[in-house]
Design a protein around this motif. Structure first.
Motif, PDB file in Angstrom:
ATOM      1  N   PRO C 249       0.813  -1.220   0.000  1.00 35.23           N
ATOM      2  CA  PRO C 249       0.000   0.000   0.000  1.00 35.23           C
ATOM      3  C   PRO C 249       0.852   1.278   0.000  1.00 35.23           C
ATOM      4  O   PRO C 249       1.775   1.408   0.805  1.00 35.23           O
ATOM      5  CB  PRO C 249      -0.788  -0.101   1.311  1.00 35.23           C
ATOM      6  CG  PRO C 249      -0.685  -1.521   1.744  1.00 35.23           C
ATOM      7  CD  PRO C 249       0.624  -1.987   1.229  1.00 35.23           C
ATOM      8  N   HIS C 250       0.501   2.159  -0.902  1.00 36.27           N
ATOM      9  CA  HIS C 250       1.179   3.440  -1.036  1.00 36.27           C
ATOM     10  C   HIS C 250       0.148   4.507  -1.372  1.00 36.27           C
ATOM     11  O   HIS C 250      -1.004   4.203  -1.663  1.00 36.27           O
ATOM     12  CB  HIS C 250       2.166   3.415  -2.212  1.00 36.27           C
ATOM     13  CG  HIS C 250       3.349   2.563  -2.003  1.00 36.27           C
ATOM     14  ND1 HIS C 250       4.187   2.693  -0.941  1.00 36.27           N
ATOM     15  CD2 HIS C 250       3.856   1.548  -2.755  1.00 36.27           C
ATOM     16  CE1 HIS C 250       5.163   1.791  -1.034  1.00 36.27           C
ATOM     17  NE2 HIS C 250       4.987   1.087  -2.118  1.00 36.27           N
ATOM     18  N   LYS C 251       0.641   5.722  -1.423  1.00 34.70           N
ATOM     19  CA  LYS C 251      -0.192   6.844  -1.847  1.00 34.70           C
ATOM     20  C   LYS C 251       0.323   7.315  -3.196  1.00 34.70           C
ATOM     21  O   LYS C 251       1.516   7.597  -3.342  1.00 34.70           O
ATOM     22  CB  LYS C 251      -0.061   7.962  -0.808  1.00 34.70           C
ATOM     23  CG  LYS C 251      -0.922   9.185  -1.041  1.00 34.70           C
ATOM     24  CD  LYS C 251      -0.627  10.196   0.079  1.00 34.70           C
ATOM     25  CE  LYS C 251      -1.501  11.435  -0.035  1.00 34.70           C
ATOM     26  NZ  LYS C 251      -1.325  12.300   1.159  1.00 34.70           N
ATOM     27  N   HIS C 252      -0.562   7.366  -4.208  1.00 39.05           N
ATOM     28  CA  HIS C 252      -0.206   7.997  -5.479  1.00 39.05           C
ATOM     29  C   HIS C 252      -0.073   9.504  -5.251  1.00 39.05           C
ATOM     30  O   HIS C 252      -0.967  10.110  -4.657  1.00 39.05           O
ATOM     31  CB  HIS C 252      -1.329   7.815  -6.514  1.00 39.05           C
ATOM     32  CG  HIS C 252      -1.466   6.448  -7.099  1.00 39.05           C
ATOM     33  ND1 HIS C 252      -0.475   5.837  -7.819  1.00 39.05           N
ATOM     34  CD2 HIS C 252      -2.512   5.580  -7.110  1.00 39.05           C
ATOM     35  CE1 HIS C 252      -0.907   4.656  -8.250  1.00 39.05           C
ATOM     36  NE2 HIS C 252      -2.128   4.461  -7.820  1.00 39.05           N
ATOM     37  N   ALA C 253       1.019  10.095  -5.726  1.00 40.20           N
ATOM     38  CA  ALA C 253       1.093  11.561  -5.669  1.00 40.20           C
ATOM     39  C   ALA C 253       0.025  12.128  -6.593  1.00 40.20           C
ATOM     40  O   ALA C 253      -0.670  13.093  -6.276  1.00 40.20           O
ATOM     41  CB  ALA C 253       2.482  12.053  -6.080  1.00 40.20           C
ATOM     42  N   ILE C 254      -0.150  11.481  -7.749  1.00 37.76           N
ATOM     43  CA  ILE C 254      -1.206  11.894  -8.670  1.00 37.76           C
ATOM     44  C   ILE C 254      -2.525  11.377  -8.117  1.00 37.76           C
ATOM     45  O   ILE C 254      -2.676  10.192  -7.824  1.00 37.76           O
ATOM     46  CB  ILE C 254      -0.926  11.330 -10.080  1.00 37.76           C
ATOM     47  CG1 ILE C 254       0.283  12.048 -10.678  1.00 37.76           C
ATOM     48  CG2 ILE C 254      -2.150  11.482 -10.978  1.00 37.76           C
ATOM     49  CD1 ILE C 254       0.784  11.447 -11.960  1.00 37.76           C
ATOM     50  N   GLN C 255      -3.478  12.268  -7.974  1.00 37.20           N
ATOM     51  CA  GLN C 255      -4.843  11.966  -7.490  1.00 37.20           C
ATOM     52  C   GLN C 255      -4.877  11.530  -6.027  1.00 37.20           C
ATOM     53  O   GLN C 255      -5.944  11.336  -5.467  1.00 37.20           O
ATOM     54  CB  GLN C 255      -5.527  10.890  -8.366  1.00 37.20           C
ATOM     55  CG  GLN C 255      -5.671  11.287  -9.834  1.00 37.20           C
ATOM     56  CD  GLN C 255      -6.663  12.432 -10.065  1.00 37.20           C
ATOM     57  OE1 GLN C 255      -7.136  13.052  -9.130  1.00 37.20           O
ATOM     58  NE2 GLN C 255      -6.933  12.734 -11.310  1.00 37.20           N
TER      59      GLN C 255
END
Lengths: 289, 289, 289, 289
Positions: C249-255
């Motif tokens: 699990p990660h966070k997209h910088a885009i959106q």
């Protein structure tokens, strides 16, 4: 330097035997809705565990005419510690002698507290060995995380009713080495509730006054989940499965536990809770009154 | 019945002294971004604490030419336990004698581990008394939950580098009574890492091999937050505050900690983590290899 | 006052047909691990839905020699809106004519985008009626929240590969009325990615450059869960079930989507994600470049 | 094919003007405890916004003898949409004419609903440009995520009291194009509550029956946070800051919002809530009764 040292002879609350007049329904509740795993059967009893309980079981469901507490048990921190506690308890007259053990653990010394709850202490235990389909991906976990129901992690604590909270509380401190972390004392000096721990959990055992003056009764048992979000999810799951929700999800002011009270089909109150990262680390914690 | 009993003489990891070449910036990081509270100053040092640390401080920031570890400390479970550990350590030759104590705690016995990290143990301590503006709403909490920055709850563990992991690990087990919960052993038998606990946390101290063979070095210190969501929120806050994020949020396979590694401005690695509801309750936990 | 008005003719991404060479294994993945519900079968296809998808299905699994995209579909906001879009598409030469509908929805107009992905639009649909055992406790929910596996809530978006991102993106904007919310443009002016929405989600369709210059390929499809904690829990469940985790699990910088990429057994990439409370509310959102 | 099409002329709830007899205390509540950002002042008013509100402000606090609602506003989806709504409203006799705009937005048409709440609609708006210290790390975010207080993300909805729920509800549907998502109707046919949306949120406006038959009153306004965990954390923060908590954190059965009701110091009820990933995507959603 002559203050008494803390006693570390009891390692943790180990298991609870719950009596149920509806064994099949209780079993379905704990397996399908709570996500526990059955680890054995014998006679009228079924043995269950949370996915990270390291022992053979932490819950023993036994068919009975009425709901209530069969017994509950602590594991000691060593064989020597077990002998020390037995010696102490035998001085009180509450001892009932040794049992041969049960599925999953070795010889246990049996006794009651002053209110009459049946308690056992033992050291020898069978570490749970999961079958292939329950083997976890990570070696430091007792069994696979189930993606079924609430997914209870481990047994957390037991909450007992007692006619005389003070007498019961003092017995737990003096003879078992429990440490008092919080209590309710009314202005008239009467004790209404006590929370005691044998490890770093903020409590393993709670005692609440039994308004009916009955003896040996259970208020509820509690299993731990990881996050507050898991407690909220448990409420959603209970709602969808027609489980009777008595209270919560809320935060207890006492002990700050975030909890949900429900009733299992056999008529016993059951709690799903998380203490978050709260631990009692101070060896000389001053009881909160 | 002649197996050795577990030793419960150390109660918990108490505090860490961190050296920083940028005291003001480090202080701003810990107060503004991490949400810690300053509880005192003396000389070149500033004392800090998480909102639920019960002692005067759990972090001592000391101005220094280089970053690194000043010392770290355990609180013992009783005065008697302190004496027992001092006696044991003095047999090893690593003892350095008694200090007069520090702001917030009483006399401390000083020693090093084989790798040269400075350690102190003490019993007498000053429980933190919050000023009016930091008084919590609930009596069982050390101070008010800050709504500033990450909001670190309490000190959790320290991770040390050591040239000889095995020697350091054995010292911690034999003389301090630490219990080994996990370790990394390569096929050639060499030990690369060890995780040790003195309480129910899965570790208070970790030891990782120092690839440079240097001595007395620190890998990182770690503070606990309540939920995985708090770790994710910490990453968002660090991103917004130009804090260098080295790794995470991720889950360690070892110990299952969910964590975020960042660097504080003084150059020390710092970890924000949650163990969720995971506790090591078994008194005879078999180390995971 | 002569600026063009936004077009609201497409209501939302409705469903995706996924091709799989291992239909049974893919089905077990989506039902047992992802917690979806089967709502029908016909020919070589099985129809599935998330617990809060209001239509008959949002996923159609079809047996095929290779993995990939069969087609995907939007529901329009009215019958009139459907006619307007059909008229617009017919001017482009990409139209393929009307189909008789499928299990769960009425007549659909079929066409491709310039890259060759098969798309359908329709208005008439069959609202899902849960059988008794899947009836929800709350009337405003499409079906019971399953306590099985990840528990996907609803279809969220589709991510397509395209040889010419710009051409595909312009087709989506000009003829379907999609609104561009983010894009990647390199310094040489080439478009590498585009994110488009037809509602308040930050995107219903994403287009990424196909480095191989192939046509009509799928990058992944995505289902929404409620919280970041659900994505973390999904990772735990995938780990325990031997699902191949590609990233996260990660966070997209885009959106800013918090996500987990896995592969379903048939070979298609699959994403579990949450946008948290993020919505694109501005009718004149300026695309982020 | 002659059914009426949905109207998409209103883009979203834009801002609320709240009246407060204690402007300074209200301001401290919204900035320090709720974590909002002040974006301007004029006359007796202070303008505030959540960290991801894209417009200049979403809350206007105005000093007043009594608490209550000044006005609330919708942004339209285009200039043409604004003209269409004005034309429609003017046929009702509830129109009050054009205003010159306010700090942060252009000309607004003013009117009341049948119950007398002041409403404005406008299209031209000033996108918020954060000063350097509030510039976000990610370009797709309106401003920096504050690590102060609750950290409200964006305005979510307004809940109005009305003497005649049905009349007000029909006005919102017929002249503004709101879509009804849920309602409470008693057995005698009387309408007690209505929830209406103009976008994919499950509601932008709620109307509850005013038991006192008063006119133009406010029940509460609501801001969105990301997760249920944020709502629980908000409760902790409110408790620590002596904010009066009226109810929650709980889950509304209606709309499934997870919420906390508190009172701001000026006497207005305020809600912190999350809808999780719930969106109303169906263009022909059948109102839940």
């Amino acid at each position: 330097m002559d203050r008494a040292e803390p006693i570390y002879d009891l390692a943790h609350l180990a298991h609870v035997e719950l009596l149920t007049p509806k064994l099949d329904e209780s079993l379905r509740f704990f397996v399908d809705v709570m996500g526990m795993v059955e680890s054995g059967r014998q006679g009228d009893s079924v043995y269950l565990r949370g996915w990270d309980d390291y022992e053979h079981h932490s819950l023993k469901l036994t068919a009975s005419a009425k709901p209530g507490l069969g017994h509950y048990a602590f594991r000691t921190s060593s064989p020597q510690a077990l002998q020390r506690r037995v010696a102490a308890i035998e001085t009180t007259g509450w001892g009932k002698g040794w049992g041969d053990g049960d599925v999953g653990h070795g010889p246990a010394f049996r006794f009651t507290d002053p209110d009459g709850h049946n308690i056992e202490i033992y050291f020898e235990t069978a570490w749970y060995t999961p079958p292939a389909e329950l083997r976890p991906a990570l070696k430091n976990q007792a069994s696979r995380y189930p993606s079924r129901g609430v997914g209870l992690r481990r047994i957390d604590h037991i909450n007992l009713l007692a006619a005389d909270v003070r007498a019961n509380r003092q017995f737990m401190q003096d003879y078992l080495g429990c440490r008092l972390t919080e209590q309710i004392i009314f202005d008239d000096g009467s004790e209404k509730g006590a929370w005691l721990t044998v490890c770093n959990k903020s409590y393993d055992v709670a005692i609440s006054e039994d308004h009916y003056g009955a003896r040996g009764r259970l208020h509820h048992i509690t299993y731990a989940v990881d996050n507050r979000e898991d407690v909220l999810r448990a409420a959603d799951i209970c709602l969808e499965n027609n489980v009777f929700i008595e209270s919560g999800p809320h935060k207890h002011a006492i002990q700050q536990t975030f909890f949900l009270y429900v009733y299992e089909p056999g008529g016993n109150r059951f709690e799903i809770a998380t203490a978050r990262a709260r631990l009692i680390l101070a060896p000389d914690w001053k009881p909160i009154v």
